[in-house]
Structures are given as structure tokens and as C-alpha cells.
Design an enzyme around this catalytic site. Structure first.
Site, PDB file in Angstrom:
ATOM      1  CD  GLU A 164      27.243 -22.044  56.209  1.00  8.22           C
ATOM      2  OE1 GLU A 164      28.080 -21.970  55.273  1.00  8.22           O
ATOM      3  OE2 GLU A 164      27.537 -21.812  57.398  1.00  8.22           O
ATOM      4  CG  HIS A 195      27.119 -17.327  57.793  1.00  9.37           C
ATOM      5  ND1 HIS A 195      28.035 -16.527  58.435  1.00  9.37           N
ATOM      6  CD2 HIS A 195      27.836 -18.187  57.037  1.00  9.37           C
ATOM      7  CE1 HIS A 195      29.258 -16.889  58.075  1.00  9.37           C
ATOM      8  NE2 HIS A 195      29.162 -17.883  57.215  1.00  9.37           N
ATOM      9  CG  ASP A 210      32.999 -18.532  56.128  1.00 11.77           C
ATOM     10  OD1 ASP A 210      32.623 -19.658  55.752  1.00 11.77           O
ATOM     11  OD2 ASP A 210      32.217 -17.664  56.557  1.00 11.77           O
TER      12      ASP A 210
END
Length: 139
Positions: A31, A90, A101
């Protein structure tokens, strides 16, 4: 912030997606993350600023480098702009807020934009309790 829409400059979107594709191309994929800059009142993003992901498991999580983040926010504000929020990718899942998150969101009133390397984006305002989805307009 009261608008239910995020306006994203074309260049800003391109920068976010390019950064996401760089992270997805790593082995293993990671990420990526950064700061969204622009006008908070208008909920408009005109620039993005990549920040190092210092998470223990960057394949499935992100953590903005604290020192870089503070430095970028100070520079944006010194130039007369606002930190509208943050973005992350993602690389191997849909661009929707994950449980992680939600657990780690900590900036009420700010935008959290999530992107997929394939070009899909979603934006959400963190209310302090939950994510409220925003429409994204690219201009």
C-alpha cells in the site's frame, strides 16, 4: 466540511494512481499513502504529496510516516493551502475502507481517499465514528 462531494484535479488523480501502481508492482505489493492538499472548505484536491508507508505490514496496511506528514502539512499550510485529507491504496483488494482503515482513522472531518491500481477510487469523510462516502468528481 459539509459537501458530500470531493473534487479531484485531473493531475492529482493521475499522481495518486501512478503512486498506487508503483506500490502494486513491488514484490510483494505494498500500500502507498500520502497527503491530499487543496481547499478544505470547497473539498477540492489540487495536489498530492506522497508519504512513506511505515506500517509493519505494508502489503495490507498503511501508516503515514509522522515526521514526513507533519512537514508536508506545514508546507501546504505555509503556502496558503489546506490538508484536505489523506490517500492510500489497496493493491490487492477493492478501494473501500477496511476494518483496519476504520480502526486507525483519526482525523475527523478529513477525507480518506482509497484507490486501486486499476483506476477505481472511493472517498470518505471520517466523522469520528464512521466513514461517510463522498461522490468523487475529477476535473
Amino acid at each position: 466540511m459539509t459537501s458530500s462531494r470531493l473534487t479531484l484535479a485531473d493531475d492529482a488523480r493521475d499522481s495518486i494512481l501512478s503512486h498506487a501502481r508503483e506500490g502494486a508492482a513491488r514484490d510483494p505489493p505494498a500500500e502507498v499513502c500520502g497527503v491530499l492538499a487543496g481547499d478544505s472548505d470547497a473539498r477540492a484536491v489540487t495536489a498530492t504529496h506522497p508519504v512513506s508507508n511505515v506500517a509493519d505490514e505494508p502489503r495490507v496496511a498503511y501508516e503515514l510516516d509522522p515526521a514526513e506528514t507533519v512537514s508536508i502539512i506545514e508546507a501546504v499550510e505555509s503556502a496558503g493551502g489546506d490538508a484536505v485529507g489523506f490517500y492510500h491504496s489497496h493493491p490487492e483488494s477493492d478501494p473501500v475502507p477496511s476494518a483496519t482503515d476504520r480502526e486507525q482513522a483519526s482525523w475527523p472531518g478529513h477525507v480518506y481517499l482509497i484507490c486501486s491500481p486499476d483506476g477505481r477510487l472511493s472517498a470518505h469523510e471520517w466523522t469520528g465514528d464512521e466513514f461517510r462516502e463522498l461522490a468523487v468528481a475529477v476535473e
